[in-house]
Design an enzyme around this catalytic site. Structure first.
Site, mmCIF file in Angstrom:
data_model
loop_
_atom_site.group_PDB
_atom_site.id
_atom_site.type_symbol
_atom_site.label_atom_id
_atom_site.label_comp_id
_atom_site.label_asym_id
_atom_site.label_seq_id
_atom_site.Cartn_x
_atom_site.Cartn_y
_atom_site.Cartn_z
ATOM 1 N N HIS A 332 0.853 -1.185 0.000
ATOM 2 C CA HIS A 332 0.000 0.000 0.000
ATOM 3 C C HIS A 332 0.889 1.236 0.000
ATOM 4 O O HIS A 332 1.981 1.216 0.573
ATOM 5 C CB HIS A 332 -0.908 0.006 1.238
ATOM 6 C CG HIS A 332 -2.016 0.989 1.125
ATOM 7 N ND1 HIS A 332 -1.869 2.316 1.457
ATOM 8 C CD2 HIS A 332 -3.295 0.849 0.682
ATOM 9 C CE1 HIS A 332 -3.001 2.949 1.224
ATOM 10 N NE2 HIS A 332 -3.889 2.084 0.755
ATOM 11 N N ASP A 391 -7.949 -4.867 -0.876
ATOM 12 C CA ASP A 391 -8.394 -5.663 -2.013
ATOM 13 C C ASP A 391 -7.936 -7.110 -1.986
ATOM 14 O O ASP A 391 -8.316 -7.895 -2.844
ATOM 15 C CB ASP A 391 -7.945 -4.995 -3.327
ATOM 16 C CG ASP A 391 -8.872 -3.846 -3.663
ATOM 17 O OD1 ASP A 391 -10.044 -3.942 -3.278
ATOM 18 O OD2 ASP A 391 -8.426 -2.870 -4.275
#
Ligand SMILES: CC(=O)SCCNC(=O)CCNC(=O)[C@H](O)C(C)(C)COP(=O)(O)OP(=O)(O)OC[C@H]1O[C@@H](n2cnc3c(N)ncnc32)[C@H](O)[C@@H]1OP(=O)(O)O
Ligand SMILES: O=C([O-])CC(=O)C(=O)O
Length: 454
Positions: A332, A391
């Site tokens: 991320h 996700d």
């Protein structure tokens, strides 16, 4: 196109792509030399400061004894921890999407009357112009539902007499209207694709004004309009977890940038959708599921951790799967040790997987979640840590809800449109300045040479 024409064009682009690369290359040392932060971020994930926001907070570091250290990720919407918000509506068995949309748009949690009024107005707006499904959605259907959704959003501008009115009242009306119709545009777009491209039956179920957004998505999607309460609640939580993530994420920053030029709501949201579909952003949820299928197909013994690790390493070396060198659902731009949304998801996933008899898949996901950061750490420069992002588990959840792969990223969009809308309003209310950062020029000036002398 005739074969010879295609061949000629292919040869030309193959040849000239090499010219593009050769002449387009900027020496990588120059970025450091001029202090350009690639991705507009420091290596510890801290972004270049581009604005102020009151909508959400993402925490991935804390100061301990005067030192900045990575910490477990936290996400706050309008000051409330996402974990508390989810607990709040889950415990009292309410659907959360509409309530949290109110919070993000208006800045405070609604009381019962305010929530009912908001829901009523969203329902009033849940309608498409006459023949829109036939004239826009069903035309040139595509497997890429994000493109289909973008096309529909842009087309809606032609039906809005106040399309380019930037008053807050009008932009709020347009935003609520888009929040309301996104599920219809996406699900009908999928049905059109499924009918015209996959030769399946075509059906259109209208949303029911008395149902929540999550229930309506499932109702419109399923041939018999049926779904279980567990399915709708899990989807509702997924929507809430995807709604907002600060001003700097790629699609929200796109929203801010395009808003700052004075563009209309439809064009701004089309741009945000175009950003979100990228596989390094919202499009990762489709990639994760494809990647897991690829691992299952190619690793003979999925209990053999060394074999799985070896395959992940080959993925990073661009040898297998899509050869991008990425392990999707991992890493991320801001979080390091953990993404709180992945942690919340994991609890639901485990229960749902048991319910749907997908424990073996869950085991594999858990193993990849554990092994991937190790393998990435061995092959890449890790400054702030890599862990599963929102996700990683979302696609797995949607597959257990029998939602087709093509709709995974559009579901993200159905949620994130709320965050985009809140940021568009915040930009319009507070900043009246076009966003225009600088690019250091590294070219040299040259003397013009006529065509016969080149
Ligand atoms: C909703 C969302 O948008 S969540 C993100 C969804 N995207 C994905 O899941 C796609 C896979 N992940 C990624 O591509 C990346 O982790 C991103 C784009 C999300 C963040 O990338 P960065 O900001 O570069 O992260 P970070 O600074 O921590 O990366 C450090 C190094 O690890 C690499 N890295 C990070 N994540 C991954 C990954 N999943 N697979 C392979 N390499 C990775 C980076 O390329 C970088 O390598 P380098 O400096 O040697 O070139
Ligand atoms: O914040 C980011 O960079 C990516 C994003 O949108 C999210 O994680 O939800």
């Amino acid at each position: 196109m005739r074969n010879s024409k295609k061949e000629q064009i292919d040869n030309y682009t193959a040849k000239y792509s090499k010219v593009c690369i050769e002449n387009g290359n900027i020496g990588s040392t120059l970025f450091d030399e001029y202090g350009v932060k690639r991705g507009l971020r420091d290596k510890n994930g801290e972004g270049v400061l581009a604005g102020l926001t009151n909508i959400s907070l993402i925490k991935s570091q804390e100061i301990v004894d005067g030192k900045r250290l990575p910490c477990e990720g936290r996400l706050l919407y309008r000051g409330y921890d996402i974990i508390e918000l989810v607990k709040g509506f889950e415990h009292s068995k309410r659907y959360g999407f509409e309530e949290i949309a109110y919070l993000l748009l208006f800045g405070s949690l609604p009381d019962k009357g305010q929530l009912d009024e908001f829901k009523e107005n969203l329902s009033l707006m849940c309608t498409l112009p006459t023949n829109f499904t036939r004239d826009v959605i069903m035309k040139a259907s595509s497997k890429d539902i994000m493109n289909s959704l973008t096309k529909s959003v842009l087309a809606l501008a032609s039906y809005d007499k106040q399309a380019s009115d930037l008053s807050i009242e009008n932009v709020l009306r347009q935003s609520m209207s888009l929040i309301s119709v996104f599920p219809m545009l996406s699900v009908y777009g999928y049905h059109a694709y499924n009918h015209y491209e996959c030769d399946d039956s075509f059906y259109i179920h209208r949303p029911d004004a008395n149902l929540s957004t999550a229930e309506n998505i499932l109702r419109m999607l399923r041939p018999d309009k049926k779904y279980s309460e567990l399915e709708a609640r899990v989807l509702d939580i997924a929507l809430v977890l995807h709604m907002e993530h600060g001003g700097g994420n790629n699609s929200t920053f796109t929203t801010r940038v395009v808003t700052s030029s004075g563009s209309d709501t439809y064009s701004v949201i089309a741009a945000a959708l175009s950003s979100l579909k990228g596989p390094k952003h919202g499009g990762a949820n489709i990639k994760v599921v494809e990647m897991m299928a690829n691992i299952k197909k190619n690793v003979k013994d999925l209990d053999d951790e060394e074999a799985v690790k070896d395959y992940l390493a080959r993925m990073l070396n661009k040898e297998v799967f899509d050869k991008s060198g990425l392990i999707y659902g991992m890493g991320h731009a801001v979080y390091s040790i953990s993404d709180p949304r992945a942690t919340i998801f994991k609890n639901f996933v485990e229960r749902l997987a048991a319910d749907k008899k997908r424990d073996e898949d869950f085991k594999l996901y858990s193993m990849i979640e554990r092994l991937a950061p190790e393998v990435i750490g061995e092959k890449r420069n890790i400054y702030k840590g890599v862990s599963a992002n929102v996700d990683f588990y979302s696609g797995f959840v949607y597959s257990m809800l029998d939602i087709p792969l093509e709709l995974y990223t559009p579901i993200f969009a159905m949620a994130r449109i709320v965050g985009w809308s809140a940021h568009r309003l915040e930009e319009l209310i507070n900043v009246d300045k076009i966003i225009r950062p600088a690019y250091k020029t590294v070219m040299t000036e040259r003397t013009y040479v006529g065509i016969d002398k080149r």
